[in-house]
Design a protein around this motif. Structure first.
Motif: not given
Length: 420
Positions: A58-60, A375-376, A390-392, A400-403
């Motif tokens: 999650l951090m990574a 979220g932002i 260079k999007t996710n 990211g959604g899980l975080t």
């Protein structure tokens, strides 16, 4: 011989790319974090070891997004927010972020002073706190970015001290492995509160701002014009290694408390000096010294990141000249904001706010802002106008959604525990 040379070459190339990601990850294990992890192990033993495996990806993922934003835009996260989002969102982040960071700085200074006082009891805690604050101001104002980055990298070594203590006593490694890979959950206020504290300590909003800004600074110093696949790969390795180090240290601090303090019936550890004192009669003076020196080292690592991230947020919001490379006369507001944050943090030592109170208020403020900011960051990371090509990646979006979901649940739980 050839294999040895190849391995040596790989190690050298890996060390060369380490920078903002390593420092960000290591600074997350500041004295406040150490106090939280020690309390976790003391209160619940081995049953929370599995959290280190959960928080790492999650951090990574989130720090990787922030790093990519900094690289692609060549700007800090605050500038991106200011240019592409409504001002109330930015001001809300500042409103909640500044008190949290200042309280965190205060708790860290207090923890460093208390631990130093244990090593040299004739010198009061307040004297050490003032001394450490003065030293931090001197280093941040006098030295340019590259020198500060080099100092912070070397201070990361202090974290390795925490990997030693668990091996100084006999361990049930089968039990440790079971609790590491098989999660244990207790649905009660105390256990869920600890989980919220761990999430708030490891996934802190100020790190998002620091990561993006330092990547932009690092790109400026390396004179990298193109953000190509190699640059992104190097950034990813740097961030992943930094977050891995952070979580390994977290794991070993919890393990130390779980294997030493928990069996001895010590269930409450409010400050890092209490943790060090509790270790001495149970493990010996060497372990006590390791713990104490580690706290001071991590304080010198974490506080510049806290104060620096706050100063960059302010400077980027109001368009001040900013940068750790700038001389004081060229960036007065930037450096004055760093000085003020350190002085206000120091003042908490003298107005009766205890470190544990500071950590509680900090966790609440971080808990409220983290889900919104995540979220932002997810939105920015997928915005082609900002990130171009260079999007996710899909994996980044999933993690990211899980975080976001976990941190939102943590924020709701945090508010529930405070008001019921």
């Amino acid at each position: 011989m050839k294999r040895s040379a190849t391995l040596s070459s790989k190690i050298k190339s890996t060390l060369k790319i380490l920078g903002p990601g390593l420092i960000t990850g290591a600074s997350d294990d500041d004295p406040s974090g150490i106090a939280t992890y020690t309390q976790t192990g003391a209160q619940f033993g081995y049953t929370t070891l599995w959290t280190a495996l959960i928080t790492f990806p999650l951090m990574a993922a989130i720090q990787g997004m922030c790093a990519r934003i900094g690289l692609v835009t060549s700007q800090g996260l605050t500038v991106t927010l200011r240019n592409h989002y409504s001002k109330p969102v930015l001001y809300l982040m500042l409103l909640f972020g500044f008190p949290a960071i200042t309280l965190n700085i205060g708790a860290d200074i207090q923890g460093m002073g208390a631990v130093a006082n244990m090593l040299f009891p004739t010198i009061p805690v307040s004297v050490f706190s003032v001394l450490f604050t003065g030293m931090l101001m001197f280093i941040i104002i006098l030295f340019p970015y590259q020198r500060i980055a080099a100092i912070l990298k070397w201070l990361c070594i202090s974290l390795l001290l925490y990997l030693i203590v668990p091996f100084m006593i006999k361990q049930n490694w089968a039990l440790i492995a079971r609790n590491t890979f098989i999660p244990t959950l207790h649905f009660n206020k105390d256990f869920l509160s600890i989980l919220v504290a761990i999430l708030g300590t490891t996934i802190s909003p100020y790190l998002f701002f620091w990561q993006a800004t330092m990547e932009a600074e690092d790109r400026k110093h390396s004179k990298k014009i193109m953000v190509d696949k190699q640059v992104l790969d190097d950034m990813r390795k740097d961030v992943n290694i930094g977050m891995l180090l952070s979580n390994v240290v977290m794991f070993f601090i919890i393990l130390t408390a779980a294997s030493v303090l928990f069996p001895a019936g010590i269930r409450q550890v409010d400050t890092v000096d209490q943790a060090a004192k509790a270790l001495e009669p149970l493990v010996g003076r060497f372990a006590y010294l390791i713990f104490a020196v580690g706290v001071i080292g991590t304080g010198f690592l974490g506080i510049p990141v806290l104060a620096g991230s706050q100063a960059y947020m302010l400077a980027e919001t109001f368009g001040w000249q900013a940068g750790l490379d700038e001389k004081f006369p060229q960036a007065k507001p930037f450096y004055i904001s760093i000085i003020l944050s350190l002085l206000v943090g120091l003042s908490l030592n003298f107005i009766g706010i205890s470190p544990i109170q500071s950590l509680l208020y900090t966790a609440i403020l971080y808990g409220l802002t983290a889900p919104v900011l995540i979220g932002i960051i997810l939105h920015i990371g997928n915005n082609k106008k900002i990130m171009q090509d260079k999007t996710n990646s899909t994996l980044s979006n999933i993690l990211g959604g899980l975080t976001f979901l976990i941190m939102t649940a943590a924020a709701v739980a945090l508010l529930y525990f405070q008001f019921t």
